[in-house]
Each structure stands twice: as structure tokens, then as C-alpha cells.
Design a protein around this motif. Structure first.
Motif, PDB file in Angstrom:
ATOM      1  N   ILE A  70      14.223   5.631  -3.591  1.00 55.56           N
ATOM      2  CA  ILE A  70      12.558   4.413  -3.528  1.00 55.56           C
ATOM      3  C   ILE A  70      13.495   3.735  -5.113  1.00 55.56           C
ATOM      4  O   ILE A  70      12.853   4.790  -6.312  1.00 55.56           O
ATOM      5  N   SER A 130      12.147   0.699  -6.825  1.00 54.27           N
ATOM      6  CA  SER A 130      10.633   0.874  -7.285  1.00 54.27           C
ATOM      7  C   SER A 130       9.107   1.537  -7.434  1.00 54.27           C
ATOM      8  O   SER A 130       9.466   2.231  -6.350  1.00 54.27           O
ATOM      9  N   GLU A 170       6.778   1.323  -5.089  1.00 48.85           N
ATOM     10  CA  GLU A 170       6.987   2.112  -3.729  1.00 48.85           C
ATOM     11  C   GLU A 170       6.894   3.993  -3.784  1.00 48.85           C
ATOM     12  O   GLU A 170       7.087   3.905  -2.658  1.00 48.85           O
ATOM     13  N   ARG A 186       3.150   4.296  -4.091  1.00 46.74           N
ATOM     14  CA  ARG A 186       2.709   4.290  -2.823  1.00 46.74           C
ATOM     15  C   ARG A 186       3.013   5.113  -1.737  1.00 46.74           C
ATOM     16  O   ARG A 186       2.358   5.617  -0.428  1.00 46.74           O
ATOM     17  N   MET A 187       4.136   5.363  -1.355  1.00 42.98           N
ATOM     18  CA  MET A 187       4.713   6.823  -0.382  1.00 42.98           C
ATOM     19  C   MET A 187       3.828   8.175  -0.650  1.00 42.98           C
ATOM     20  O   MET A 187       3.207   8.689  -0.021  1.00 42.98           O
ATOM     21  N   ASP A 198      -0.194   7.872  -0.340  1.00 42.93           N
ATOM     22  CA  ASP A 198      -0.258   7.276   0.623  1.00 42.93           C
ATOM     23  C   ASP A 198      -0.315   9.523   1.669  1.00 42.93           C
ATOM     24  O   ASP A 198      -0.504   9.899   2.526  1.00 42.93           O
TER      25      ASP A 198
END
Lengths: 512, 466
Positions: free
Chosen positions: B51, B53, B56, B59-60, B63
Motif C-alpha cells: 500500500i 499511499s 490508504e 485508513r486501513m 479502521d
């Protein structure tokens, strides 16, 4: 040729904190108790006679002092190709994520149901490492690489005790180029240590192993490739010989960076392995930790792993104690915040990124090797053997020192005058004279590598022209070269300010 | 083509090609010739894409962590050797500075500042425990205790160690690991000394029964694992010395703001936890341990740790910091060293140094006073809840045993009900074999407010009455 930069360290002539501040000052006021005042909560005979001798400073003074100390620490603000430690980029994101209360403020005694997300990340990291190693299970409890080696010796004890063979299997075999933690932990666990010598190929021979392996063998502990970048192509024969004798084979994957995604410890036949998440997997080193020695093992050994272990049951994560658990090598799950960072790093890399990192680190090392071997006075360990090297090459300044009298240690000090932090020399035993072991890694740019090489070449040339300049280095650093002559003398060593003041006063009174 | 990876400068195509070109290689795979083909596992690995980014990735991770409860989101009474204390903001700021957080081994001049911070840490810990020889941190309190017991065995040439029954299970298991197996050289045998059920402290009579001239060391803690201050610490230390054993005492450093160090009663080695000194709990990843002794060669020569000493430089009047007794560590001596050392938790030494510098002598005294005051008051209030009692109330520092057995409810059930009300109850001591069925260890510190305790009591009253 790269330009040599002018550099000078920030130098504040910073006093020891005990020399700062003034009585009555303070940096933090704790909350007052909400209980009714009482003076007798601690019995008089158990109370301190006087407050502890701690410094007294206002907050801004403490802040300024430690900021000065930070500025007086090169860390990785310059270029550090500190071999065998695999310097890595430490993403800022990971520090931010682990500062969140969902990581930082979780208590280890919370019920597992209350921090499922965190346990899930630990479990996912284990899955990543299982993928990369082929092992069946991991423990993240060891607080560093040496602790993981210790865990292996502890599991080895438990394994042979369970078979009733422990009194017989008293020996652990390691090699001269293995990290010192391997023999040290074997000895600490009660085993006798047998060290295989290095042969002319740069690795121990199968014959030397076969001469010592037998019914007394408990385990083999080694790394491969070693710190010289040499891979022992007979490693599977080593493992087979140890297995044939009934012993266990442990892979110290200290140098995994150059072989990530190419080698799997279990596939080679090892029963257990270790990864240092604080280097290979991008976790900051913190000036020697908090670190993690992730210990992976076969299905057969998994039942001996320390608890607690994170297991997944359907969609739920739970903590269990393995059936024949050795107990603990330290408390709880280990340095959990570092596991989150390692997980983040592996997800950022992906297996494609890991392969690329391994490629780039080996490529960069070979690039360095070509440049360094062109510098007069630099030679390499076991020249002509095992080429091309993997992610590190060990070099020697033996010829240069003979020519100039300038040692590798002097060169190391002088290089810091140009913003290049110390290189690693060699672990003991240093069987290469005047060794140095830079490790390029995948993080540093080609320009950084060129600068490092240019500084080395420049310093070596300086040493020919003006050896005293190099021998008395550093000159642009925070402080001059340490006079370490008293460090091992009980009359002069001082590891606390109180000891320093006492010993200094004693010397002054003798002198007066 | 995917973008160059932000963690790898040379993944930019031009840089990579420049390296390849310089060494005359077209594909990096050619550089792996040393590895026999049948050693390769290329096809065994399940591939995944990175990943790249940062957004991203963030966010992962966020989460995944969503919904995690903590001692921030809940009122917490959890303790047991891992304590919620206030962490001064400056600890976070300095520890996060990249010079400090990313460093590894520099020279004494290039990493001078960090080495000085280490020296200040050992100096401050030494001041708290009134001892002048302090090693750099080991992995945890349990590891510090384990190493200290092994030091004592080397010092005395004996192989029996005495530890208190009821010792925190996690720490006890670590100590057992450090003691080894009887079938192998250098193993230590553990003898337990019972805690007196009436006082919650080590029984002097029971101690006398387990002491003889085979005992290398007596290890006790004050406050102990039941939260009780060992009132007879001086007599315990004397009893150890009377049989020629070393006296090792484990401490909560916060308590030393107000309590005398065990060293003032003659303890030979003092160990303890770093965690309360400005270090986050980190789900158990915020721990560290220290080992301290008198500055006598006899002890110093047995330390397994690294330690920094102040020393002159070659420039007149200047000071630096270098490793002392490095050669006796496993780095220098391999299997001939004193136990082993390696990467540990040295970043915590920097945090602890800042913490102690901020608190200072007054702050440490006031903090310890607040903690013991809050804890005693909280215990008294909790004991008023019907069916609930508190043991050893007179010896509390910041932890105490709450006995719920008269409520007829299990600790697990009570804790589940408390959690539903936003409270992390004390940890369950049932099943420890120490006569603590239906009991939990509660911890109260300076961060526990009166309203937190009132909220707990209201919740307990509801739960007990239901």
C-alpha cells in the motif's frame, strides 16, 4: 566524485542536568489528592529521610536541555550505514498510529474482547511472517534479537526435557561468525557451547560440524548469510546433520534483509527462526529498543511457545497458553506498539516491495563494493570467495593501518566530522583485522552512498597526508574523542552523577 | 508501472538503473548467485501488493483499531505491576524526535546527547534507590529480577533463590525461565516463602524456615504483588544477610518519592519497573526494568547490562560518556559473558530521565503522597459497598485486593457489568491458589479522580444488588 560537505555538530556545551536548575523549581505539578489529608499513611520508619536527589528545573528548562541533547545526537540525521543493524526508514505515520490510545493506553490485563482490533493486527503480522518464513507459529514476546535467541534455548530445554533427553543433550553448536547472543544465550540457558571455526571459503565446513555433532547435540544456532555477506551453500547439509543426530536447528535471520521473499527458513529445514522487527521490518531502533525478536517455529515446537499467544477463533481473537508453554521470557505479548509498526510497514511494502527492498539492498551493496575496492588501502574479507556478496560486505583497513598507523577506529571518528555516523566494525571475534562493515540497505539513495564513499576516501587520504588529524578526530563533533582509559577502573568509572561527584571529590582531596 | 516506493529512494527507475549500470548487471537476480537454486522459495510465498499511499495505509490501520477500548476511553482500575500514570507531554515530544527514536550505535561523540540522557537516567534512578551503580534498562521488571537472582548466584556460588508466594504470575513465570532446568549447569532452584494471610506481607517465621546456607538470594517486593507495603523489609533483608544470601528488592519507583529505598535498609540489589516513569502501557509493550547496586566492584563485575560512564575527552576539561565494563557483556565475551545483552528498551530510559527531571524531588514526593492518599480513600469507599471488602487496607500504596466473594458474584461477571458501564475493573485473582477466590486487584493512582471512584461505587452497588 561526490562533494564533501562541510558539517559541524550542534554543540551546546550542555551541562549534566544536575548542574542546571535551582532549588524549588519544577517542571510538572502532580494533581493533589482528593482524599482528606493524612500524614501517617506511610509508617515513619519506612519514609524517606530526605527527598531523592533529583534535578529541579522548570518545564522549559527540561525541554531545552533534552532538545539540546537530541540535537547533540546524530542518530540517522546524517548518513548511517551501520552494518548488521540494517538501517531502515521509520515512517512517521507509524509513530502517529501507535500514539493513539487504541494502542498506547491499552492495559495488558484488559479482557481480550475489549481490544480485538489490536489483537487482530498482531495476528495479521504473524500471518505475514508465517508467509515469509514457512514457520507454523510465532511469538513476539522476546524483547529483541538476543531475547529471541534466548527463547530458542529455553524452548530447546523444554523440548528435550519433554523427551527425557535434556541431561544428555547438553551442547549447542554455533559458529565463529554467529552473533555473540547465540553462544551467550546458549550458555545462560545452561548449555555447553561449541563454536565452529570459519574455513577458507568464509564459512564453517560440514566436516567440522560432523566432527562435533552427536547424541549430546541439542541445537545448532547460526545466521546465514553472515555479516560478511557470505552465504553458506551447504546449510541444508548442516541442518540434516543436526537433525540426524536428533538436534534442533535455529536460524538467526539477522541478515534477512537481503534475502526477503527468496529464502524461507522452514523450507530450508530449520525448526525455528528469528526476525528483528526493529531492523528488518522498519521499526525504529530507539537507541537500542524497544525492539522485538519475532520467534517463529515449526508445528512441533509451537506447543512450547510462551503465552499468551493470539489465536483466531472464527472472527474472534483470543489469548491462549500453548499446551507445553515454557511460560514467559518476558511479560505479556511483548512490545505490542512495535508490532503495529511492523505490520504497517509490511503492508506498505507488500511482498512486491519486500522483493524490491532485498534487490535494492544487495544491488546497493555491490555498488558500494565496486567503489570501495577502488580506494587504495581498502581490502575485503575472503577476497575472491563468494561473490557477489549479499546485503553486506566486510572490509579491512589492515593494509592502510600498516601504511599510516591510522586505525579503523580513527577513521570512524573522523568520518563523523562530515556527518557520517559510525560504521559497524565487527562482532567478536573480529577475525578480520581492522574491520569495517557498512550496510547500504534499500533506504539510502545513490547520492547518500556516493557521499559516504567520498568521505571515506577523503578521510583515508587525509590519514596519509596528516595522520595526526585523523588520529585526534573528531574535530567537528559535539565533543572530542573520549579518553576511555578509566572506563573499566573502579576508581574512575562513574555510571551515576552521585558516583562521579564522590570519586571526583576523592581525587581532589588526594591531590590537595 | 507502480510509482517508486516512498521508503526506498533507489526504487526510482533512474536511480536503480544507475546502480545496475555501474556494476554492469542487467537484473538484480544475477547478484544472488551464492544461493543454490534448490534453496529458493520464491514460489512458496503468497504475494501481496504494497500500500504505497500513506492515506490508504492510515485508513486501513485506523479502521482496524476502531472500537478498541483503553484506559483512556474507560475509567480504569487495572494494575498488577502495569500502572496508569500521567505521562507529561514533554516525554512524548522528546522521545518522538528522530535523532532519539532512530539512533542505534554511534560513537561517544556523535551520539553524545543520547548517551548523556542515558547517564542522567541511571543517575536519577540511582538517586531514587540510593545506589550508585545502575545498568541501562533490561526488557522488563521480571527480567531485571531474573538477572539479579542470577547475579546473586554467581556472587555467592549458591543455587537456591527464595521468592515470595503470590508474586505476580507474569513476573513469576519470567523468573522461573531465568532459573533454568535442573538437568543443566547453572540452574537455580526456587523456594517460596509464604505471605502471611493476616498481614499480606512476607512471614518472617516462614522466611526463617526456608533460609539456610544454600540460599543465594532472597527476592521480595515492596509494595508487593498484593499491593501491600512490606513493613518488615529491614528484618527480611537482615534475615537474608544472616545466612550469607544477597537481599534483592523489587520496587515501584513511584513509591520511592515518599518511601525509603530498600537500599537504606541494606538491600544489595534493587530492581524495578520503568513503566510508571512516563511510558505508555502499550498493551504490555511499555515495560522495562532496571538493576541497581552499590558501586562496588564485586557487584559491578556481575552486571549483565551495558552501562554508560562519564569520562574525560582528550580536550582538557571536557566530558563524554562511554560504555564501562563492555568487555564483560556478551557482546565482548560471547559465552563467557555475564548472561546476555542486546537491544532492549533504551528509548524508555530517555522517557524516564525526562519524567524524573520534570517531577523532581518535590514532584515525586507529592505524586507518591497523592497516590497513597487516593488509594487509601478509594479502598475505604469501596469497602462500604455491601458484600465487598478490602484486604490489608493499612498497608496499601496504590493497589489493593478487593474481595467480592460475599456478593456471590464472580469477578468475571462483575467486570463484565462494570465494562458495560464504562469501567475497567481490577484484574481477577481467582485461581491463583493463594486463597483469593472472588478477589480482584484494584489500582488507584493520581489519575484516578474522586468522581471515577464514585462512578465505580455506584456501578458496584448496582451490580451487587442485581
Amino acid at each position: 566524485m561526490s562533494t564533501i560537505r562541510r558539517y559541524h555538530a550542534a554543540s551546546w556545551d550542555e551541562p549534566v542536568i544536575y548542574e542546571l536548575g535551582a532549588p524549588g523549581r519544577r517542571g510538572v505539578v502532580p494533581p493533589s489528592s482528593w482524599a482528606p489529608a493524612a500524614d501517617d499513611l506511610i509508617p515513619a520508619d519506612l519514609r524517606r529521610a530526605a527527598d531523592p536527589d533529583l534535578p529541579e528545573l522548570a518545564e522549559y528548562e527540561v525541554r531545552r536541555h533534552y532538545t539540546h541533547l537530541s540535537q547533540q545526537t546524530m542518530g540517522m540525521m546524517g548518513i548511517s550505514l551501520f552494518g548488521t543493524c540494517t538501517m531502515k526508514h521509520n515512517p512517521t505515520l507509524n509513530e502517529q498510529i501507535t500514539s493513539r490510545p487504541e494502542v498506547a493506553a491499552v492495559h495488558p490485563r484488559q479482557d481480550p474482547s475489549t481490544y480485538q482490533g489490536l489483537l487482530g493486527i498482531v495476528h495479521s503480522l504473524e500471518e505475514e511472517l508465517r508467509n515469509l518464513s514457512g514457520m507454523s507459529a510465532f511469538s513476539f514476546q522476546p524483547g529483541g534479537g538476543a531475547d529471541a535467541a534466548y527463547l530458542h534455548t529455553v524452548i530447546t530445554r523444554a523440548y528435550f526435557a519433554s523427551k527425557g533427553e535434556l541431561a544428555q543433550r547438553r551442547q549447542i553448536i554455533t559458529t565463529a561468525q554467529a552473533h555473540p547472543c547465540n553462544p551467550a544465550t546458549a550458555k545462560a540457558a545452561g548449555f555447553e557451547v561449541i563454536t565452529l571455526p570459519i574455513e577458507e571459503d568464509g564459512y564453517p565446513s560440514v566436516e567440522a560440524l560432523r566432527a562435533v555433532v552427536g547424541p549430546h547435540t541439542a541445537a545448532l544456532m547460526l545466521n546465514n548469510p553472515d555479516d560478511m555477506g557470505i552465504y553458506n551453500p551447504h546449510i541444508t547439509e548442516f541442518i540434516d546433520a543436526v537433525h540426524d543426530a536428533g538436534g534442533l536447528a535455529f536460524y538467526d535471520s539477522a541478515n534477512f534483509n537481503g534475502v526477503m521473499t527468496r529464502l524461507r527458513a522452514r523450507d530450508l529445514g530449520f525448526d525455528a527462526c528469528m526476525y528483528m522487527l526493529h531492523k528488518t521490518f522498519g521499526v525504529p531502533k530507539g537507541g537500542n529498543g524497544p525492539s522485538v525478536g519475532a520467534y517463529g517455529c515449526s508445528e512441533e515446537l509451537a506447543r512450547f511457545l510462551p503465552g499468551p499467544r493470539v489465536v483466531k477463533d472464527g472472527e474472534t481473537y483470543d489469548l491462549i497458553e500453548p499446551e507445553n508453554s515454557v511460560g514467559r521470557v518476558r511479560e505479556f505479548l511483548g512490545n505490542v506498539q512495535q508490532l503495529v509498526k511492523a505490520y504497517s510497514w509490511t503492508r506498505a511494502m507488500g511482498t512486491d516491495g519486500l522483493r524490491e527492498a532485498a534487490d535494492l539492498s544487495v544491488l546497493a551493496n555491490n555498488y558500494m563494493e565496486k567503489q570501495l575496492m577502488a580506494i587504495p588501502g581498502v581490502t575485503m574479507s575472503f577476497p575472491g570467495k563468494a561473490l557477489p556478496r549479499l546485503e553486506m560486505t566486510r572490509y579491512s583497513l589492515e593494509e592502510y593501518t600498516a601504511e599510516t598507523g591510522v586505525t579503523g577506529h580513527d577513521v570512524q571518528n573522523r568520518m563523523t566530522d562530515f556527518g557520517i555516523d559510525a560504521f559497524w566494525t565487527s562482532h567478536e571475534p573480529a577475525f578480520i583485522p581492522e574491520p569495517f562493515t557498512p550496510e547500504a540497505g534499500e533506504m539510502w539513495s545513490k547520492e547518500d552512498l556516493d557521499e559516504w564513499i567520498a568521505v571515506l576516501a577523503h578521510v583515508l587520504e587525509e590519514g596519509r597526508r596528516d595522520p595526526e588529524l585523523v588520529r585526534t578526530a573528531p574535530h567537528n563533533q559535539v565533543v572530542a574523542q573520549i579518553d576511555g582509559s578509566g572506563l573499566d577502573d573502579p576508581d574512575t568509572w562513574a555510571v551515576t552523577w552521585a558516583a562521579y561527584r564522590r570519586k571526583s571529590a576523592s581525587r581532589q582531596s588526594v591531590g590537595s | 508501472m507502480s510509482p517508486s516506493h516512498p521508503y526506498m529512494a533507489n526504487s526510482a527507475e533512474g536511480s536503480r538503473n544507475a546502480l545496475l549500470e555501474a556494476i554492469g548487471v542487467s537484473d538484480p537476480d544475477e547478484l544472488f548467485r551464492q544461493i543454490p537454486a534448490d534453496h529458493r522459495s520464491d514460489d512458496a510465498i503468497v504475494p501481496s501488493a504494497g500500500i504505497r499511499s500513506e492515506f490508504e495505509l492510515r485508513r486501513m490501520l485506523e479502521d482496524r483499531l476502531r472500537g478498541v477500548a483503553s484506559t483512556d476511553s474507560h475509567v480504569s482500575f487495572l494494575g498488577g505491576g502495569y500502572w496508569k500514570h500521567h505521562i507529561p507531554a514533554l516525554c512524548d515530544e522528546i522521545a518522538a524526535r528522530p535523532e532519539i527514536s532512530t539512533s542505534v550505535w554511534g560513537t561517544p561523540s556523535s551520539d553524545h546527547g543520547r548517551n548523556q540522557a542515558w547517564f542522567e537516567f541511571t543517575s536519577q534512578v540511582g538517586a531514587l534507590v540510593d545506589l550508585e551503580f545502575v545498568g541501562l534498562p533490561v526488557y522488563s521488571w521480571g527480567c531485571a529480577a531474573g538477572h539479579a537472582l542470577r547475579m546473586a548466584a554467581r556472587l555467592t556460588g549458591r543455587s537456591v533463590v527464595v521468592i515470595p508466594a503470590g508474586l505476580d504470575r507474569e513476573r513469576r513465570l519470567v523468573i522461573e525461565t531465568y532459573c533454568g532446568y535442573r538437568e543443566l549447569d547453572g540452574s537455580l532452584s526456587i523456594r517460596e516463602v509464604a505471605l502471611d494471610a493476616a498481614t499480606g506481607t512476607v512471614s518472617l517465621a516462614a522466611l526463617a524456615d526456608v533460609l539456610d546456607d544454600t540460599v543465594a538470594a532472597v527476592y521480595v517486593e515492596t509494595p508487593n504483588s498484593w499491593g501491600v507495603i512490606e513493613a518488615d523489609i529491614a528484618r527480611i533483608i537482615d534475615a537474608a544477610h544472616a545466612v550469607g544470601a544477597e537481599a534483592i528488592v523489587g520496587v515501584d519507583p513511584i513509591s520511592l518519592g515518599i518511601m525509603a529505598s530498600p537500599a537504606s535498609f541494606g538491600a544489595d540489589i534493587v530492581v524495578g519497573s520503568l513503566q510508571p516513569l512516563g511510558i505508555p502501557l502499550n498493551a504490555g509493550g511499555g515495560v522495562g526494568g532496571f538493576i541497581a547496586s552499590r558501586d562496588e566492584e564485586r557487584y559491578a563485575r556481575q552486571f549483565p547490562t551495558l552501562q554508560v560512564s562519564i569520562a574525560p575527552t582528550i580536550r582538557e576539561g571536557e566530558r563524554a560518556f562511554g560504555m564501562t565494563l563492555f568487555g564483560q557483556s556478551s557482546y565482548g565475551a560471547r559465552e563467557l559473558g555475564n548472561d546476555w545483552t542486546g537491544n532492549s528498551v533504551y528509548l524508555w530510559a530517555v522517557r524516564a530521565a525526562i519524567y524524573l527531571a520534570l517531577l523532581g524531588p518535590q514532584g515525586m514526593r507529592e505524586l507518591a503522597t497523592t497516590v497513597v492518599g487516593n488509594a487509601r480513600r478509594a479502598a475505604a469507599l469501596i469497602a462500604e459497598v455491601p458484600g465487598v471488602s478490602v484486604r490489608y487496607a493499612d498497608g496499601i500504596f496504590k493497589e489493593f485486593i478487593v474481595d467480592f466473594s460475599d456478593t456471590g458474584l464472580s469477578v468475571a461477571r462483575i467486570n463484565a457489568a462494570l465494562f458495560a458501564r464504562g469501567i475497567l475493573g481490577g484484574h481477577d485473582l481467582s485461581g491463583t491458589g493463594e486463597g483469593l477466590e472472588g478477589c480482584a486487584l484494584y489500582c488507584v493512582t493520581e489519575v484516578t479522580s474522586e468522581s471515577d471512584v464514585r462512578r465505580l461505587i455506584t456501578a458496584l452497588e448496582e451490580v451487587v444488588a442485581s
